[in-house]
Design a protein around this motif. Structure first.
Motif, mmCIF file in Angstrom:
data_model
loop_
_atom_site.group_PDB
_atom_site.id
_atom_site.type_symbol
_atom_site.label_atom_id
_atom_site.label_comp_id
_atom_site.label_asym_id
_atom_site.label_seq_id
_atom_site.Cartn_x
_atom_site.Cartn_y
_atom_site.Cartn_z
ATOM 1 N N MET A 1 -7.192 13.754 -3.301
ATOM 2 C CA MET A 1 -6.081 12.912 -2.885
ATOM 3 C C MET A 1 -6.479 11.441 -2.896
ATOM 4 O O MET A 1 -6.773 10.835 -1.894
ATOM 5 C CB MET A 1 -5.517 13.353 -1.521
ATOM 6 N N SER A 2 -6.498 10.859 -4.105
ATOM 7 C CA SER A 2 -6.893 9.462 -4.155
ATOM 8 C C SER A 2 -5.765 8.604 -3.623
ATOM 9 O O SER A 2 -5.995 7.569 -3.022
ATOM 10 C CB SER A 2 -7.228 9.041 -5.582
ATOM 11 N N GLY A 3 -4.536 9.049 -3.839
ATOM 12 C CA GLY A 3 -3.414 8.308 -3.270
ATOM 13 C C GLY A 3 -3.125 7.010 -3.985
ATOM 14 O O GLY A 3 -2.179 6.324 -3.672
ATOM 15 N N GLU A 4 -3.966 6.650 -4.938
ATOM 16 C CA GLU A 4 -3.762 5.363 -5.605
ATOM 17 C C GLU A 4 -2.904 5.497 -6.855
ATOM 18 O O GLU A 4 -2.664 4.515 -7.546
ATOM 19 C CB GLU A 4 -5.114 4.728 -5.962
ATOM 20 N N GLN A 5 -2.451 6.716 -7.164
ATOM 21 C CA GLN A 5 -1.738 6.895 -8.424
ATOM 22 C C GLN A 5 -0.412 6.130 -8.463
ATOM 23 O O GLN A 5 0.076 5.801 -9.530
ATOM 24 C CB GLN A 5 -1.533 8.380 -8.754
ATOM 25 N N ASP A 6 0.151 5.820 -7.284
ATOM 26 C CA ASP A 6 1.417 5.074 -7.273
ATOM 27 C C ASP A 6 1.207 3.573 -7.194
ATOM 28 O O ASP A 6 2.164 2.822 -7.023
ATOM 29 C CB ASP A 6 2.259 5.444 -6.052
ATOM 30 N N MET A 7 -0.039 3.127 -7.259
ATOM 31 C CA MET A 7 -0.283 1.719 -6.975
ATOM 32 C C MET A 7 -0.538 0.909 -8.239
ATOM 33 O O MET A 7 -1.056 1.422 -9.220
ATOM 34 C CB MET A 7 -1.482 1.593 -6.045
ATOM 35 N N VAL A 8 -0.201 -0.357 -8.156
ATOM 36 C CA VAL A 8 -0.484 -1.265 -9.260
ATOM 37 C C VAL A 8 -1.974 -1.622 -9.212
ATOM 38 O O VAL A 8 -2.649 -1.361 -8.229
ATOM 39 C CB VAL A 8 0.400 -2.527 -9.174
ATOM 40 N N PRO A 9 -2.512 -2.199 -10.296
ATOM 41 C CA PRO A 9 -3.926 -2.591 -10.272
ATOM 42 C C PRO A 9 -4.208 -3.509 -9.073
ATOM 43 O O PRO A 9 -3.317 -4.222 -8.615
ATOM 44 C CB PRO A 9 -4.096 -3.357 -11.590
ATOM 45 N N GLU A 10 -5.444 -3.464 -8.585
ATOM 46 C CA GLU A 10 -5.779 -4.252 -7.391
ATOM 47 C C GLU A 10 -5.414 -5.717 -7.596
ATOM 48 O O GLU A 10 -5.756 -6.318 -8.614
ATOM 49 C CB GLU A 10 -7.267 -4.117 -7.060
ATOM 50 N N THR A 11 -4.717 -6.275 -6.631
ATOM 51 C CA THR A 11 -4.166 -7.623 -6.738
ATOM 52 C C THR A 11 -4.263 -8.305 -5.381
ATOM 53 O O THR A 11 -3.819 -7.754 -4.390
ATOM 54 C CB THR A 11 -2.680 -7.553 -7.168
ATOM 55 N N ARG A 12 -4.869 -9.482 -5.368
ATOM 56 C CA ARG A 12 -4.971 -10.246 -4.120
ATOM 57 C C ARG A 12 -3.984 -11.392 -4.172
ATOM 58 O O ARG A 12 -4.071 -12.249 -5.064
ATOM 59 C CB ARG A 12 -6.402 -10.762 -3.943
ATOM 60 N N VAL A 13 -3.058 -11.391 -3.244
ATOM 61 C CA VAL A 13 -1.955 -12.355 -3.260
ATOM 62 C C VAL A 13 -2.027 -13.267 -2.042
ATOM 63 O O VAL A 13 -2.251 -12.791 -0.923
ATOM 64 C CB VAL A 13 -0.593 -11.620 -3.222
ATOM 65 N N TYR A 32 5.371 -6.671 3.048
ATOM 66 C CA TYR A 32 5.417 -5.213 3.050
ATOM 67 C C TYR A 32 5.660 -4.664 1.644
ATOM 68 O O TYR A 32 5.059 -3.666 1.244
ATOM 69 C CB TYR A 32 6.468 -4.683 4.029
ATOM 70 N N VAL A 33 6.538 -5.300 0.893
ATOM 71 C CA VAL A 33 6.832 -4.817 -0.462
ATOM 72 C C VAL A 33 5.558 -4.808 -1.312
ATOM 73 O O VAL A 33 5.223 -3.810 -1.964
ATOM 74 C CB VAL A 33 7.922 -5.687 -1.128
ATOM 75 N N MET A 34 4.830 -5.907 -1.295
ATOM 76 C CA MET A 34 3.617 -5.970 -2.131
ATOM 77 C C MET A 34 2.538 -5.024 -1.598
ATOM 78 O O MET A 34 1.845 -4.356 -2.377
ATOM 79 C CB MET A 34 3.115 -7.408 -2.210
ATOM 80 N N GLN A 35 2.379 -4.945 -0.278
ATOM 81 C CA GLN A 35 1.384 -4.026 0.284
ATOM 82 C C GLN A 35 1.700 -2.587 -0.089
ATOM 83 O O GLN A 35 0.797 -1.807 -0.414
ATOM 84 C CB GLN A 35 1.352 -4.165 1.812
ATOM 85 N N SER A 36 2.971 -2.231 -0.048
ATOM 86 C CA SER A 36 3.319 -0.837 -0.311
ATOM 87 C C SER A 36 3.028 -0.458 -1.760
ATOM 88 O O SER A 36 2.861 0.718 -2.080
ATOM 89 C CB SER A 36 4.784 -0.570 0.045
ATOM 90 N N LEU A 37 2.937 -1.465 -2.638
ATOM 91 C CA LEU A 37 2.577 -1.202 -4.033
ATOM 92 C C LEU A 37 1.086 -1.333 -4.279
ATOM 93 O O LEU A 37 0.622 -1.198 -5.415
ATOM 94 C CB LEU A 37 3.356 -2.146 -4.951
ATOM 95 N N GLN B 35 4.302 0.458 9.798
ATOM 96 C CA GLN B 35 5.286 0.517 8.709
ATOM 97 C C GLN B 35 4.951 1.626 7.727
ATOM 98 O O GLN B 35 5.830 2.353 7.259
ATOM 99 C CB GLN B 35 5.335 -0.825 7.968
ATOM 100 N N SER B 36 3.673 1.762 7.423
ATOM 101 C CA SER B 36 3.296 2.759 6.412
ATOM 102 C C SER B 36 3.566 4.174 6.908
ATOM 103 O O SER B 36 3.699 5.100 6.105
ATOM 104 C CB SER B 36 1.833 2.589 6.007
ATOM 105 N N LEU B 37 3.661 4.347 8.232
ATOM 106 C CA LEU B 37 3.998 5.656 8.785
ATOM 107 C C LEU B 37 5.500 5.808 9.017
ATOM 108 O O LEU B 37 5.955 6.834 9.523
ATOM 109 C CB LEU B 37 3.230 5.885 10.091
ATOM 110 N N GLY B 38 6.265 4.779 8.663
ATOM 111 C CA GLY B 38 7.722 4.915 8.724
ATOM 112 C C GLY B 38 8.404 4.165 9.849
ATOM 113 O O GLY B 38 9.612 4.299 10.028
#
Lengths: 370, 370
Positions: A1-13, A32-37, B35-38
């Motif tokens: 369960m890497s969990g990173e499959q839904d994420m964009v490449p590592e990005t520091r904003v 929150y939008v950027m963190q969730s990605l 937030q990540s927990l909903g």
């Protein structure tokens, strides 16, 4: 369960925009939008408000230009400025816009030896629907600062202000974007949400159009558009949502390992990620990112509409059951406005899956260059 | 794809704590975790700092007590105070602690007619390892405010300050928690991370123990403990992470539809969610929530350790390759400290799956009451 499959490449904003305690606009939305990605987000908040101004009453404080500079100095002195992207939104004064511009220049300078390693997305928040909602001296401050931006996201009114082109016909949009590329040397422009039917087009009034362009080496625009159905609700924070999703999706389009063709490989280390001239408008990273961004947004905003309707129905039932509150008509109307505004807050948290895994339902088309 | 299967029941939280631009402590940690927990999270930030104080240098401003009150008034006047939970952490002055206490009282008063509909989790941030790091007048302010709290999360030192019991033996922990229940009528207490080996226990020095209790109707504690392996790194923000996860997991334990036994059904509408006396310590919602919280944290902190090691190795290699920088030894040491602190920032974003779906590897045990 890497969990990173839904994420964009590592990005520091680094995200510089407003903060509200309640609801979702500005940095409260974008973070929150950027963190969730999957992005790491450092936030400098340009105001600290209780809620967004759509409520028509708000408490809180604004951050001074000096405080913005000071926070950035704090990052600098501890070597915490290794950002890939700067996302800047609402700044409460001309001096604050200048401070943001200076921060961007500093970050650009640090990245100079590594083209493509830093990118500035700037939302020139100045006004809407023909009206400025910042003080007049903010306009020249933006006109100066945007020369360092890689992508700007004006709405129709802001595109007019920046380009000097009054948009009265469909062709004026092309002229405005062309002027923005030429005047400020900005490589990427997206004009967010234009109602073409008001510009003499036969497009239905229920359609909103987003028009974007990445400059060609001869300075001409490379234009695409995406149509989306307008939703009958006055949402707040959708511009911030668009910008935040764009940061993540553009990084993905340019840096994702799955895009492993050699031209994409080169793009990463090309200044401002400007695609070679032979890339068609609809194949631009900017265009494919826009498709994903708008698909995520449409899903979340549709769910928001549904939740809003349900919340208002429940509230009306409750209000109806209340005894006479002794309110004047005006007070009752204002309370209704507050209720509707609250009910219209974007339902981000429980719909995060649609941010992370959008089903792409909108497609970019080529937009005429003249 | 509802996407809500990993989320706790809908929870609206008001979070009052510090904000840092870079890294994860205070509200910057707690907001994203919840937030990540909903959870829907409204944040009032008590400081606006560039980074956490572990860097030993920081820039930014503190929020005055009046500004905290003002932001809350902003929420109040627009009917935006329908919170299920208040989570409060660092407050920068005695007056700020009082402001938070007044906000909590107001929220409690509004919920009075619906027992169980509002819950205050208070982290009485005052000091650590035998030393106060707030001014002395903050202590009596907390002693007054916590009488309205439902759950407090002191560390060992804060438990001593609040209880007046010096913790020198294992039995002193029990005495301190008993005193906190009795003196302040606080229904739930968790003492976070005690090293029992320092209190004459045969527990290995590499074990940290978390001891919690939910009061019984006769005022006696109902104690449990959970052991976790200590990680050899000075993380920042772990207290905030614990508190934020606890908010979500405790709501889940009390409100989740899957816990559909009738005693749980009643618990939701019981003031402060205090379980009936016949519920064993290890079956308390507080205990099962703690198991999940610690399991999430351990996974994320282990990944943080790994990432820290890799980041430092890369940085050392780069620093070694640098030409002589003309730094003094002291400057070099400080830069190393900054590098290590940055490398130790909790890796939250890319490990979010472990927040949402922890594999429970730690179990609560009963802790002796005397």
């Amino acid at each position: 369960m890497s969990g990173e499959q839904d994420m964009v490449p590592e990005t520091r904003v680094l995200a510089i925009a407003s903060h509200v305690a309640y609801g979702f606009v500005g940095n409260t939305m974008a973070t929150y939008v950027m963190q969730s990605l999957g992005c790491e987000v450092a936030g400098i908040n340009t105001v600290h408000f209780s809620n967004h101004t759509g409520y028509r009453q708000v408490k809180g404080t604004k951050t001074s230009a000096q405080e913005i500079r000071n926070l950035y100095q704090g990052l600098s002195q501890s070597y915490l400025t290794d950002f890939d992207v700067l996302l800047s939104g609402y700044a409460p004064s001309a001096a604050a816009v200048e401070a943001v511009g200076d921060i961007a220049e500093d970050l650009k300078r640090r990245a100079e030896s590594k083209p493509g390693s830093f990118f500035w997305v700037l939302d020139p928040v100045m006004g809407d629907l023909g009206r400025l909602y910042v003080s007049e001296d903010v306009v020249p401050a933006y006109k100066k600062a945007i020369r360092h931006a890689d992508l700007i996201l004006p709405n129709q009114f802001e595109a007019e202000v920046l380009s000097g082109v009054k948009i009265s016909t469909v062709a004026d949009i092309t002229a405005a974007i062309t002027a923005i590329h030429a005047t400020y040397s900005i490589p990427h422009v997206i004009v967010t949400s234009v109602q073409l039917s008001r510009l003499g087009s036969s497009t239905p009034a229920s359609t909103l159009t987003i028009i974007g362009s990445t400059i060609r080496s001869d300075g001409t625009p490379r234009l695409f558009s995406v149509d989306v159905p307008a939703l009958n609700c006055n949402f707040n924070g959708t511009g911030d949502m668009f910008a935040a999703l764009m940061v993540a999706r553009l990084r993905e389009a340019v840096f994702s390992a799955s895009s492993s063709s050699s031209s994409i490989e080169q793009l990463k280390s090309t200044r401002s990620w400007v695609s070679p001239d032979d890339v068609a408008p609809t194949d631009l990273p900017l265009a494919t990112a826009t498709e994903k961004v708008l698909s995520s947004m449409h899903y979340v905003l549709e769910r928001t509409m549904e939740a809003r309707t349900a919340e208002l129905a429940a509230a009306e039932a409750e209000a109806g059951a209340e005894a006479d509150t002794g309110e004047t008509d005006e007070q009752r109307q204002f309370r209704k406005h507050l209720r509707e505004t609250k009910a219209g807050e974007v339902r981000l948290i429980r719909n995060v899956h649609a941010l992370r895994n959008p089903k792409v339902i909108f497609r970019a088309r080529e937009w005429p260059s003249s």
